[in-house]
Structures are given as structure tokens and as C-alpha cells.
Design an enzyme around this catalytic site. Structure first.
Site, PDB file in Angstrom:
ATOM      1  N   ARG A   1      17.079  58.283  61.797  1.00  0.00           N
ATOM      2  CA  ARG A   1      17.465  58.154  60.386  1.00  0.00           C
ATOM      3  C   ARG A   1      17.826  56.691  60.117  1.00  0.00           C
ATOM      4  O   ARG A   1      17.928  55.871  61.020  1.00  0.00           O
ATOM      5  CB  ARG A   1      18.600  59.125  59.978  1.00  0.00           C
ATOM      6  CG  ARG A   1      19.627  59.454  60.980  1.00  0.00           C
ATOM      7  CD  ARG A   1      20.802  58.523  61.156  1.00  0.00           C
ATOM      8  NE  ARG A   1      21.221  57.776  60.017  1.00  0.00           N
ATOM      9  CZ  ARG A   1      21.578  56.504  60.057  1.00  0.00           C
ATOM     10  NH1 ARG A   1      21.562  55.834  61.216  1.00  0.00           N
ATOM     11  NH2 ARG A   1      21.964  55.873  58.973  1.00  0.00           N
ATOM     12  N   GLY A   2      18.038  56.411  58.802  1.00  0.00           N
ATOM     13  CA  GLY A   2      18.222  55.014  58.388  1.00  0.00           C
ATOM     14  C   GLY A   2      16.867  54.524  57.909  1.00  0.00           C
ATOM     15  O   GLY A   2      15.845  54.700  58.598  1.00  0.00           O
TER      16      GLY A   2
ATOM     17  N   ASP B   1      18.730  52.610  50.656  1.00  0.00           N
ATOM     18  CA  ASP B   1      17.458  53.277  50.931  1.00  0.00           C
ATOM     19  C   ASP B   1      16.367  52.908  49.938  1.00  0.00           C
ATOM     20  O   ASP B   1      15.184  53.053  50.229  1.00  0.00           O
ATOM     21  CB  ASP B   1      17.654  54.793  50.941  1.00  0.00           C
ATOM     22  CG  ASP B   1      18.442  55.190  52.173  1.00  0.00           C
ATOM     23  OD1 ASP B   1      19.670  54.989  52.178  1.00  0.00           O
ATOM     24  OD2 ASP B   1      17.819  55.634  53.156  1.00  0.00           O
TER      25      ASP B   1
ATOM     26  N   ARG C   1      10.908  62.886  54.193  1.00  0.00           N
ATOM     27  CA  ARG C   1      12.132  62.594  53.418  1.00  0.00           C
ATOM     28  C   ARG C   1      11.718  61.800  52.170  1.00  0.00           C
ATOM     29  O   ARG C   1      10.877  60.913  52.263  1.00  0.00           O
ATOM     30  CB  ARG C   1      13.148  61.782  54.224  1.00  0.00           C
ATOM     31  CG  ARG C   1      13.791  62.577  55.335  1.00  0.00           C
ATOM     32  CD  ARG C   1      14.993  61.852  55.933  1.00  0.00           C
ATOM     33  NE  ARG C   1      16.196  61.996  55.132  1.00  0.00           N
ATOM     34  CZ  ARG C   1      17.336  61.353  55.403  1.00  0.00           C
ATOM     35  NH1 ARG C   1      17.399  60.504  56.422  1.00  0.00           N
ATOM     36  NH2 ARG C   1      18.412  61.538  54.656  1.00  0.00           N
TER      37      ARG C   1
HETATM   38  O1  MRU Z   1      20.585  60.053  55.517  1.00  0.00           O
HETATM   39  P1  MRU Z   1      20.548  58.780  56.311  1.00  0.00           P
HETATM   40  O2  MRU Z   1      21.513  58.775  57.457  1.00  0.00           O
HETATM   41  O3  MRU Z   1      19.149  58.397  56.714  1.00  0.00           O
HETATM   42  O4  MRU Z   1      21.046  57.670  55.271  1.00  0.00           O
HETATM   43  C1  MRU Z   1      20.990  56.342  55.694  1.00  0.00           C
HETATM   44  C2  MRU Z   1      21.637  55.398  54.769  1.00  0.00           C
HETATM   45  O5  MRU Z   1      22.055  55.752  53.691  1.00  0.00           O
HETATM   46  C3  MRU Z   1      21.668  53.962  55.219  1.00  0.00           C
HETATM   47  O6  MRU Z   1      22.744  53.289  54.613  1.00  0.00           O
HETATM   48  C4  MRU Z   1      20.372  53.224  54.867  1.00  0.00           C
HETATM   49  O7  MRU Z   1      19.243  53.955  55.188  1.00  0.00           O
HETATM   50  C5  MRU Z   1      20.300  51.892  55.539  1.00  0.00           C
HETATM   51  S1  MRU Z   1      20.072  51.965  57.306  1.00  0.00           S
HETATM   52  C6  MRU Z   1      20.026  50.342  57.809  1.00  0.00           C
END
Ligand code: MRU
Length: 364
Positions: free
Chosen positions: A54-55, A247, A99
Site C-alpha cells: 500500500r501507499g 494519493d 484500488r
Molecule cells: O490506504 P493506504 O494505506 O494505501 O493509504 C496511503 C496513504 O494515504 C499515503 O499517505 C499515500 O499513499 C502516500 S504513501 C508515500
């Protein structure tokens, strides 16, 4: 387990010989380091969808490797580009559905599809090799990008500062360093000290499980708080800046990040604390006029009612609203930090300039 070791692990890697994607299963952290070997796009789709990886940058890199693995499994005559391309597009479409919110996913897949398209006159085996090189390049660039983001971010803080962060915008969400946490990691390399307050980040606890774990690994003084304690720590005067990832950023500077971020931007304004958003230029979506157009992922109710508890903690039949992201309005954002520099308001101008630099550098 030696928790210092976590920063030595790669979040995402390609095993070229075995044609498999290797990821650190983030759903098991911090209790277990479990390395997953994913051999087909269904496994990769599931890993992205369930947040094993994730991220925004990390899912982009995973999808790029995933598409290369899909390409290797396409069995067509060496000059049948049309069938190859049709199957490659099907695989990209499928991976992209894992996603909806982070633009890095479609950005990386489009880059891969473009690589195939501009090499359409080559033999299929050569195209497959070029797809591998492109996916590896996406990962390499991400590391360089995150380091630059960290360097720019470091100019915004000083030794001893208190930083509040939300979710995990660290190394675990990228190939290395992270985005919002990159200045902290780079500062630590230079012997600086910060006190980072991590929102636990309900419902999936990326702050508690991932950011706190990652920060402790490089010796950063780290305090975990529940999301609803942010106002109190700001009021106490403990926070010099809020650092968050994102994101997708719209052309007007509205920034979409993990649910709860928008509330922090409002609190920061109230307490007169700078609110900084960190992201690679690939997260800026100039086709999205405002944050209202960004599709927000809705996740299963069980993440709120049951997950992490030994018993269900909400009555059966209760309605649940579980959006994974929210949008911080551009007027609440002090600056957006990218590998091409720091964008300040008015974002409709500064983001255009910063995004154009990438197109110019790469001749796109
Ligand atoms: O649902 P996630 O854990 O994928 O959400 C991730 C975030 O909101 C992060 O802040 C974003 O993707 C930046 S990761 C460098």
C-alpha cells in the site's frame, strides 16, 4: 525480531529469474516480517486490494512489475503485436481496478502500455524485455524522487521540531525513504533529532503499525496518539508542522490522502501550524480540476466493526460509512513538496510549472 532491520527491507522488488513480484506483507507488520512471492496478476491484484502492499508510489511500482509478469505470460507469435497488446491492455485494466484513488496506479500502468506501444514494431520478446526495464526504471526513479522530496522537506524544519503525521507516507509506501517521512529519515542520517507524533490512523492503523515502527527503526523519538488526540497535542504546543503524504492532487492543489487528513488541515489552520503535503509529481493529476472529482475508495464495514478486536464491537445491523480517503482543500495547505521543488499557492500556477518540468526532462 530486530526492528532496526525494517528499513533494510525492500517494500517491493522483482525477482527476474522467477518472474515474480516480492513484497513485504504490510498487513502483518509490525509483529511479523512475511515476504510474499506473487506469480500472477490475480495474486498481485489481491495484494494491492487488501493493502498487503500500500501507499501510492508502492502500488504504482507493484502494478508495473505486475504488468511485466502478465506480459511474460502472454503466449503469442513473435510478430503478433495486435493480440499481445490486446491482452496486455486487459491485464492493465484489471490491475488498475484493484484500488481507485491513488493516481500512481494508472500512471505506472499507462507508462508501461506506452512503452509497448512505442516499440510495437519490435519482436514480442524484445517488447517484454523493454517492459521489464521500464518497470525497474519506475522503481529506480521513485527512490531518487523520494530522496529529493526529503531534501526539500528538510529545509522546512529544524533540529528538535515536533512533527505530526498521519497514515504511513514512509519507506513502506514507496521504494525507499518515503515522501512525508523522507525528511525525517534524511535528517536522522545527518544526526538531527525530531519528535514525531503518529496518528494511529483508524481503521487500518497504518500510523500505529507502520509509521511508528518505521520511525523507531531509525531511532526517531516517536509518540503514538489516537486520531482524536491531534487537537490536544497541537494545543499543547508540541507540533511545529504537519507532514502528510497524498494519493492524488488535483490541478487546483486539493490533495486527497488517508481519511482523517482533511480534519488535520482544519486543525492546523486553527492552531496556526504549517500543513505540508508531500508527493512525487506522478501523484499530481492535472486532468482532475478539483478534489471533488477524485473517486474515493469505500472499504468494507468490518474494518470498523470487527477488525483488530477479539469480538465484534458494534451492534449487528448498524450502518457503517468507511471511506478510505478524504480531500484537504488547497486553501488549507501551506505547501506541496515534490522532487521538482516546493509548490506554494496559487497552486493552479505552481503545480502547472512543477509538472511541466517532468514532461520537459523526459521529452513527453
Ligand atoms: O490506504 P493506504 O494505506 O494505501 O493509504 C496511503 C496513504 O494515504 C499515503 O499517505 C499515500 O499513499 C502516500 S504513501 C508515500
Amino acid at each position: 525480531m530486530n526492528d532496526k532491520a525494517i528499513l533494510n527491507y525492500e517494500t517491493v522488488a522483482l525477482n527476474e529469474r522467477e518472474r515474480e513480484l516480492i513484497i513485504l506483507d504490510q498487513t502483518k507488520l509490525p509483529n511479523e516480517i512475511d515476504i510474499l512471492h506473487l506469480k500472477d496478476i490475480h495474486e498481485i491484484w489481491k495484494a494491492i486490494n487488501t493493502l498487503q502492499v500500500r501507499g501510492a508510489p508502492a502500488i504504482g511500482i507493484s502494478a508495473a512489475f505486475g504488468l511485466y509478469i502478465a506480459a511474460m505470460n502472454i503466449d503469442v507469435d513473435d510478430d503478433d503485436y495486435s493480440t499481445f497488446n490486446e491482452k496486455l491492455n486487459e491485464a492493465a485494466y484489471y490491475l488498475n481496478s484493484s484500488r481507485p484513488t491513488a493516481v500512481n496506479l494508472s500512471w505506472a500502468l499507462n507508462r508501461m502500455l506506452k512503452t509497448a506501444e512505442i516499440n510495437r514494431h519490435k519482436k514480442i520478446d524484445e517488447i517484454k524485455e523493454l517492459l521489464k526495464l521500464e518497470a525497474l526504471e519506475i522503481k529506480r526513479e521513485d527512490t531518487e524522487t523520494c530522496r529529493k522530496i526529503g531534501e526539500y522537506g528538510l529545509t522546512l524544519i529544524k533540529d528538535g521540531d515536533g512533527i505530526l503525521t498521519h497514515c504511513n507516507a514512509g519507506q513502506l509506501g514507496t521504494s525507499k525513504y518515503g515522501t512525508a517521512l523522507a525528511p525525517i529519515h534524511l535528517g536522522r542520517e545527518k544526526g538531527m533529532n525530531f519528535h514525531v507524533f503518529c496518528d494511529e490512523t483508524r481503521p487500518l492503523l497504518q500510523g500505529a503499525r507502520l509509521s511508528a515502527f518505521e520511525l523507531l527503526s531509525d531511532g526517531t523519538e516517536t509518540t503514538l496518539i489516537c486520531d482524536n488526540m491531534a487537537s490536544q497535542v497541537m494545543k499543547n504546543g508540541w507540533i511545529n508542522a504537519v507532514f502528510v503524504g497524498c494519493d492524488r492532487v488535483a490541478a487546483n492543489g486539493d490533495a486527497c490522502n488517508k481519511i482523517g487528513t482533511s480534519g488535520l488541515s482544519i486543525l492546523a489552520k486553527h492552531y496556526n501550524i504549517p500543513f505540508y503535503v508531500f508527493c512525487p509529481v506522478s501523484t499530481i493529476d492535472m486532468n482532475m480540476k478539483t478534489g471533488n472529482d477524485i473517486k474515493i475508495e469505500q472499504r468494507p464495514p468490518e474494518e470498523i466493526t470487527e477488525m483488530w478486536y477479539t469480538r465484534r464491537m458494534a451492534p449487528e445491523g448498524v450502518k457503517v460509512y468507511n471511506p478510505a480517503f478524504d480531500v484537504s482543500e488547497n486553501e488549507l495547505i501551506t505547501a506541496i513538496i515534490t522532487e521538482n521543488g516546493i509548490a506554494y499557492p496559487p497552486y493552479s500556477e505552481s503545480l502547472k510549472r512543477i509538472s511541466a518540468q517532468n514532461s520537459a526532462q523526459k521529452g513527453r
